[in-house]
Design an enzyme around this catalytic site. Structure first.
Site, PDB file in Angstrom:
ATOM      1  CE  LYS A 108      -4.200   1.897   0.526  1.00 39.62           C
ATOM      2  NZ  LYS A 108      -5.161   1.746  -0.594  1.00 39.62           N
TER       3      LYS A 108
ATOM      4  CG  ASP B 209      -6.613  -0.652  -2.396  1.00 42.19           C
ATOM      5  OD1 ASP B 209      -5.701  -0.735  -2.743  1.00 42.19           O
ATOM      6  OD2 ASP B 209      -7.138   0.422  -2.277  1.00 42.19           O
TER       7      ASP B 209
ATOM      8  CG  ASP C 242      -7.381 -17.144   5.739  1.00 48.48           C
ATOM      9  OD1 ASP C 242      -6.477 -17.848   5.514  1.00 48.48           O
ATOM     10  OD2 ASP C 242      -7.796 -16.998   6.680  1.00 48.48           O
TER      11      ASP C 242
END
Ligand code: NAD
Length: 362
Positions: free
Chosen positions: A195, A227, A255
């Site tokens: 980020k 994101d 995950d």
């Protein structure tokens, strides 16, 4: 040289699934590979036998081995223990003690199982991504951290919680090298996820990845904000080959990626140190709801052995032998209950282990 493997079955379905992976190791051994296996207790089993989720003898065994094969830890009977005695603590401690800083999580979907994903088959069929997550740094370990009383927005004292996102150059460099090495053995494409538009920590991460990239001119490097990466993983996951990312972003993205592949019982993982010593385990937990019933899917654990052959022992042929056997078994329609669909043959956990062994010998 003899390959020393510590076998830590753990709790719940751990012993059942690990027994199937050991059968696979026994096939390699019978075919001439020098393997020495020794078993140790970890998690609830460690607490039950030695009053410690990571007994000293188990840690000693793990340290003196080349690789560790782990089942899973945990169970409701241990949930009321004091935190340091809980099974999961044993797992965190062994990762830290062995300095396993690079966590490799493949997200792979065999075409035969495309219907078990929640995404459209054409989006995920044949998916093969490797996520390399840094495992020992970042906001999970950075100091200072804590909860304390400070002036709030209205100037009145109130509690604030804080953590520190922190990476040193050397931490980024070593995990980046692991990821580049893996990319070299795969599709030679690496996407670094951070980020950097907002976080200085990510800015440094990107700079160091770019420096390391110079050592690997054949690898095509890209950078993606986390994101966007989360979005792209569900939009068109097949665009990725290898992803490298920090601890917290990797925790979430790996995950998310595991769900693309349908069943939790299919995915292996590896955690490596600087010398490629590794701990290999399925990504799922101890599944107390089906423990002792011989119906768990052992394929994630069996595929963890394939990863062990590839990453710790550099034995690509044995890794592929195991993976090819798993593919053959799936192609024959042999399924444990979690991946079973109409028209397939339902087998037990041990039945699946036997089927993979038979396919390896075929
Ligand atoms: P879980 O992964 O154990 O189970 C989630 C669901 O998936 C359950 O319905 C289970 O039956 C099913 N499942 C899991 N593995 C399977 C397999 N191989 N074959 C077929 N079905 C399978 O997660 P949970 O229920 O949240 O946790 C159970 C225990 O495991 C807890 O004590 C938890 O702390 C522990 N845990 C351990 C690890 C680990 O050892 N690395 C990881 C996650 C959870």
């Amino acid at each position: 040289m003899t390959k020393k493997i510590a076998v830590l079955p753990g709790d719940g379905i751990g012993p059942e699934i690990v027994a199937q992976a050991v059968k696979v190791l026994e096939v390699l051994k019978a075919d001439g590979m020098a393997i020495e296996m020794a078993e140790g207790a970890i998690g609830g089993a460690g607490y039950d036998t030695a009053g410690d989720p990571l007994p000293a003898a188990t840690l000693e065994l793990a340290k003196s081995s080349d690789a560790v094969l782990l089942g899973a830890v945990g169970g409701p009977q241990y949930d009321k223990l004091e935190r340091p005695l809980r099974p999961e603590r044993g797992l965190l401690r062994i990762r830290k003690e062995l300095n396993l800083f690079a966590n490799l999580r493949p997200a792979l979907l065999y075409p035969e199982l495309a219907d078990s994903s929640s995404l459209k088959p054409e989006v995920v069929s044949g998916l093969d991504i490797m996520i390399v997550r840094e495992l020992t740094g970042d906001v999970y370990f950075g100091e200072p951290r804590g909860i304390e009383v400070r002036p709030g927005v209205d100037g009145k004292p109130e509690r604030v919680g804080f953590n520190t996102m922190l990476y040193s150059e050397s931490e980024v460099r070593r995990v980046a090298r692991v990821a580049f090495d893996i990319a070299m053995k795969r599709g030679k494409r690496l996407c670094s996820v951070e980020k950097a538009n907002v976080l200085e920590c990510s800015e440094l991460w990107r700079e160091v990845v770019l420096e390391v990239a110079k050592e690997y001119p054949e690898v095509e490097v890209s950078h993606m904000y986390v994101d966007n990466a989360a979005m792209q993983l569900v939009k068109w996951p097949k665009q990725f080959d290898v992803i490298v990312t920090g601890n917290i972003f990797g925790d979430i993205l790996s995950d998310q990626a595991s769900m693309l592949s349908g069943s939790i019982g299919m995915l292996p993982s590896a955690s490596l140190d600087e010398n490629n010593k590794g701990m290999y385990e399925p990504i799922h937990g101890s599944a107390p709801d089906i423990a002792g019933q011989d119906k768990a899917n052992p394929l994630a654990t069996i595929l963890s052995v394939a990863m062990m052959m590839r990453y710790t022992f550099g034995d690509e042929a044995s890794a592929q032998r195991i993976e090819t056997a798993v593919k053959a078994v799936l192609a024959k329609g042999i399924r444990t209950v979690d991946i079973w669909t109409e028209g397939c043959e339902k087998v037990s956990c041990s039945g699946m282990g036997d089927a993979v062994v038979a396919a390896m010998k075929a």
